[in-house]
Design a protein around this motif. Sequence first.
Motif, PDB file in Angstrom:
ATOM      1  N   TRP A 107       0.647  -1.156  -0.064  1.00 46.32           N
ATOM      2  CA  TRP A 107      -0.078  -0.086   0.054  1.00 46.32           C
ATOM      3  C   TRP A 107       0.692   1.420   0.191  1.00 46.32           C
ATOM      4  O   TRP A 107       0.658   2.062  -0.987  1.00 46.32           O
ATOM      5  CB  TRP A 107      -0.902   0.056   1.197  1.00 46.32           C
ATOM      6  CG  TRP A 107      -1.784   1.110   1.279  1.00 46.32           C
ATOM      7  CD1 TRP A 107      -1.949   1.842   2.451  1.00 46.32           C
ATOM      8  CD2 TRP A 107      -2.569   1.970   0.464  1.00 46.32           C
ATOM      9  NE1 TRP A 107      -2.692   3.070   2.233  1.00 46.32           N
ATOM     10  CE2 TRP A 107      -3.149   3.090   1.003  1.00 46.32           C
ATOM     11  CE3 TRP A 107      -2.280   1.878  -0.967  1.00 46.32           C
ATOM     12  CZ2 TRP A 107      -3.744   4.263   0.299  1.00 46.32           C
ATOM     13  CZ3 TRP A 107      -3.249   2.951  -1.576  1.00 46.32           C
ATOM     14  CH2 TRP A 107      -3.967   4.020  -1.129  1.00 46.32           C
ATOM     15  N   ARG A 108       1.699   1.449   1.101  1.00 46.56           N
ATOM     16  CA  ARG A 108       2.440   2.787   1.262  1.00 46.56           C
ATOM     17  C   ARG A 108       3.453   2.856   0.050  1.00 46.56           C
ATOM     18  O   ARG A 108       3.524   3.882  -0.833  1.00 46.56           O
ATOM     19  CB  ARG A 108       2.866   2.821   2.593  1.00 46.56           C
ATOM     20  CG  ARG A 108       3.879   4.035   2.969  1.00 46.56           C
ATOM     21  CD  ARG A 108       4.138   4.022   4.423  1.00 46.56           C
ATOM     22  NE  ARG A 108       5.092   5.096   4.792  1.00 46.56           N
ATOM     23  CZ  ARG A 108       6.413   5.420   4.888  1.00 46.56           C
ATOM     24  NH1 ARG A 108       6.849   4.142   4.400  1.00 46.56           N
ATOM     25  NH2 ARG A 108       6.736   6.373   5.245  1.00 46.56           N
ATOM     26  N   ALA A 152      -7.396  -1.320  -0.177  1.00 55.44           N
ATOM     27  CA  ALA A 152      -6.963   0.218  -0.366  1.00 55.44           C
ATOM     28  C   ALA A 152      -6.455   0.368  -1.767  1.00 55.44           C
ATOM     29  O   ALA A 152      -6.403   1.232  -2.231  1.00 55.44           O
ATOM     30  CB  ALA A 152      -6.037   0.502   0.684  1.00 55.44           C
ATOM     31  N   VAL A 153      -5.820  -0.835  -2.369  1.00 53.77           N
ATOM     32  CA  VAL A 153      -5.176  -0.617  -3.648  1.00 53.77           C
ATOM     33  C   VAL A 153      -6.363  -0.297  -4.620  1.00 53.77           C
ATOM     34  O   VAL A 153      -6.524   0.331  -5.651  1.00 53.77           O
ATOM     35  CB  VAL A 153      -4.346  -1.869  -3.878  1.00 53.77           C
ATOM     36  CG1 VAL A 153      -4.026  -1.987  -5.549  1.00 53.77           C
ATOM     37  CG2 VAL A 153      -3.357  -2.095  -3.001  1.00 53.77           C
ATOM     38  N   GLU A 154      -7.459  -1.105  -4.286  1.00 58.31           N
ATOM     39  CA  GLU A 154      -8.430  -1.150  -5.401  1.00 58.31           C
ATOM     40  C   GLU A 154      -9.210   0.153  -5.182  1.00 58.31           C
ATOM     41  O   GLU A 154      -9.699   0.787  -6.349  1.00 58.31           O
ATOM     42  CB  GLU A 154      -9.710  -2.135  -5.021  1.00 58.31           C
ATOM     43  CG  GLU A 154      -8.930  -3.645  -5.225  1.00 58.31           C
ATOM     44  CD  GLU A 154      -9.736  -4.584  -5.218  1.00 58.31           C
ATOM     45  OE1 GLU A 154     -11.184  -4.446  -4.787  1.00 58.31           O
ATOM     46  OE2 GLU A 154      -9.541  -6.073  -5.042  1.00 58.31           O
ATOM     47  N   VAL A 155      -9.424   0.736  -4.321  1.00 50.87           N
ATOM     48  CA  VAL A 155      -9.920   2.135  -3.988  1.00 50.87           C
ATOM     49  C   VAL A 155      -9.090   3.197  -4.628  1.00 50.87           C
ATOM     50  O   VAL A 155      -9.620   4.089  -5.515  1.00 50.87           O
ATOM     51  CB  VAL A 155     -10.205   2.756  -2.595  1.00 50.87           C
ATOM     52  CG1 VAL A 155     -10.733   4.025  -2.440  1.00 50.87           C
ATOM     53  CG2 VAL A 155     -11.484   1.734  -1.971  1.00 50.87           C
ATOM     54  N   LYS A 158      -9.434   3.515  -8.506  1.00 48.53           N
ATOM     55  CA  LYS A 158     -10.341   4.150  -8.976  1.00 48.53           C
ATOM     56  C   LYS A 158     -10.196   5.886  -9.046  1.00 48.53           C
ATOM     57  O   LYS A 158     -10.286   6.537  -9.936  1.00 48.53           O
ATOM     58  CB  LYS A 158     -11.637   4.102  -8.032  1.00 48.53           C
ATOM     59  CG  LYS A 158     -12.356   2.769  -8.311  1.00 48.53           C
ATOM     60  CD  LYS A 158     -13.485   2.561  -7.331  1.00 48.53           C
ATOM     61  CE  LYS A 158     -14.170   1.092  -7.323  1.00 48.53           C
ATOM     62  NZ  LYS A 158     -15.070   0.989  -6.643  1.00 48.53           N
ATOM     63  N   TYR A 159      -9.196   6.262  -7.785  1.00 44.40           N
ATOM     64  CA  TYR A 159      -9.071   7.719  -7.849  1.00 44.40           C
ATOM     65  C   TYR A 159      -7.800   8.043  -8.816  1.00 44.40           C
ATOM     66  O   TYR A 159      -7.957   8.903  -9.590  1.00 44.40           O
ATOM     67  CB  TYR A 159      -8.438   7.943  -6.400  1.00 44.40           C
ATOM     68  CG  TYR A 159      -9.765   8.276  -5.660  1.00 44.40           C
ATOM     69  CD1 TYR A 159     -10.141   9.509  -5.255  1.00 44.40           C
ATOM     70  CD2 TYR A 159     -10.421   7.218  -4.846  1.00 44.40           C
ATOM     71  CE1 TYR A 159     -11.017  10.041  -4.368  1.00 44.40           C
ATOM     72  CE2 TYR A 159     -11.269   7.541  -3.785  1.00 44.40           C
ATOM     73  CZ  TYR A 159     -11.906   8.901  -3.697  1.00 44.40           C
ATOM     74  OH  TYR A 159     -12.758   9.174  -2.891  1.00 44.40           O
ATOM     75  N   LEU A 160      -7.110   6.995  -9.210  1.00 42.76           N
ATOM     76  CA  LEU A 160      -5.990   7.177  -9.928  1.00 42.76           C
ATOM     77  C   LEU A 160      -6.531   7.022 -11.477  1.00 42.76           C
ATOM     78  O   LEU A 160      -6.207   8.132 -12.180  1.00 42.76           O
ATOM     79  CB  LEU A 160      -5.082   5.872  -9.987  1.00 42.76           C
ATOM     80  CG  LEU A 160      -3.704   5.945 -10.609  1.00 42.76           C
ATOM     81  CD1 LEU A 160      -2.645   7.036 -10.067  1.00 42.76           C
ATOM     82  CD2 LEU A 160      -2.974   4.612 -10.459  1.00 42.76           C
ATOM     83  N   ALA A 161      -7.659   6.518 -11.822  1.00 43.34           N
ATOM     84  CA  ALA A 161      -8.277   6.621 -12.952  1.00 43.34           C
ATOM     85  C   ALA A 161      -8.741   7.880 -13.169  1.00 43.34           C
ATOM     86  O   ALA A 161      -8.889   8.443 -14.362  1.00 43.34           O
ATOM     87  CB  ALA A 161      -9.385   5.265 -13.206  1.00 43.34           C
ATOM     88  N   ASN A 172      -6.403   0.162 -13.731  1.00 44.50           N
ATOM     89  CA  ASN A 172      -7.395  -0.860 -13.649  1.00 44.50           C
ATOM     90  C   ASN A 172      -6.699  -1.811 -12.491  1.00 44.50           C
ATOM     91  O   ASN A 172      -5.282  -1.688 -12.312  1.00 44.50           O
ATOM     92  CB  ASN A 172      -7.791  -1.746 -14.772  1.00 44.50           C
ATOM     93  CG  ASN A 172      -8.725  -0.909 -15.727  1.00 44.50           C
ATOM     94  OD1 ASN A 172      -9.804  -0.477 -15.387  1.00 44.50           O
ATOM     95  ND2 ASN A 172      -7.990  -0.618 -16.865  1.00 44.50           N
ATOM     96  N   VAL A 173      -7.571  -2.735 -12.004  1.00 44.93           N
ATOM     97  CA  VAL A 173      -7.044  -3.902 -11.028  1.00 44.93           C
ATOM     98  C   VAL A 173      -7.384  -5.227 -11.537  1.00 44.93           C
ATOM     99  O   VAL A 173      -8.274  -5.358 -12.351  1.00 44.93           O
ATOM    100  CB  VAL A 173      -7.706  -3.657  -9.786  1.00 44.93           C
ATOM    101  CG1 VAL A 173      -7.744  -5.111  -8.778  1.00 44.93           C
ATOM    102  CG2 VAL A 173      -7.610  -2.672  -8.865  1.00 44.93           C
TER     103      VAL A 173
END
Length: 241
Positions: A107-108, A152-155, A158-161, A172-173
């Motif tokens: 994550w970090r 957390a990576v999945e959320v 979305k913000y990255l997209a 995408n994941v």
Amino acid sequence: MPKIALITGGNRGLGRATALALIDAGVEVIYTYRGDPGEKIDAVALPLTVGDLGSYDAFAGSLRQVLADRFGRTDFDFLVNNAGVGAAGSIAETSVEAFDEMLNVHWRGMFFLTQKLLPLIADGGRIVNLSTGLTRFTGEGVYAAYAAMKGAVEVFTKYLAKELGPRGITANVVAPGPAGTEFGGGALRDNEQVRAHIGSVTALGRVARPEEIAAAVATMLGDGAGWITGQRVEASGGMLL
């Protein structure tokens, strides 16, 4: 001009399978490794400890040098955030040390490495972040910390997209189910009892082969996936439907 992909943790497991799949598709590959670079393949290997944020400036410098010297470019096209560590344990048993290691890598580290590399990703590029089927199902109930990091990576994806959409970059994941690699001690590759149990709760009746997960990642980087962004694609063979 061939596309260029950067894969973290490409020296083994799903990362290595993804590197080979992309090479077969005509993509130039740069991959990172910690410790052993793995069996030699037609790719550039760069050392990186994903959880060591202090090393990112030097890594970005090395990456820029490779892009210039080998490819005559200042950017690359595909980022695959694959590097990971696994530690099973109930919530009651999870140590601070195990939690922090997963936090730093999954994550970090992934967040800030992506941040560092954003200026080097070409407009119109692609990002694929690896998650896990364990964000949808609890499996044996001993992966709370690991699955939470991947949630957390999945959320984040979305913000990255959303943030990178104006540059034409998709994010995408790919969320693998159990695959037969050395990850987590190699039980999914080597323990027939574990493999049989997984197969019994999976629609397709078996554990995935690494190349099948790699194919899913390659698909999300391919020309046909350019209108898909901010999505989670699970490649689990229909586990626990």
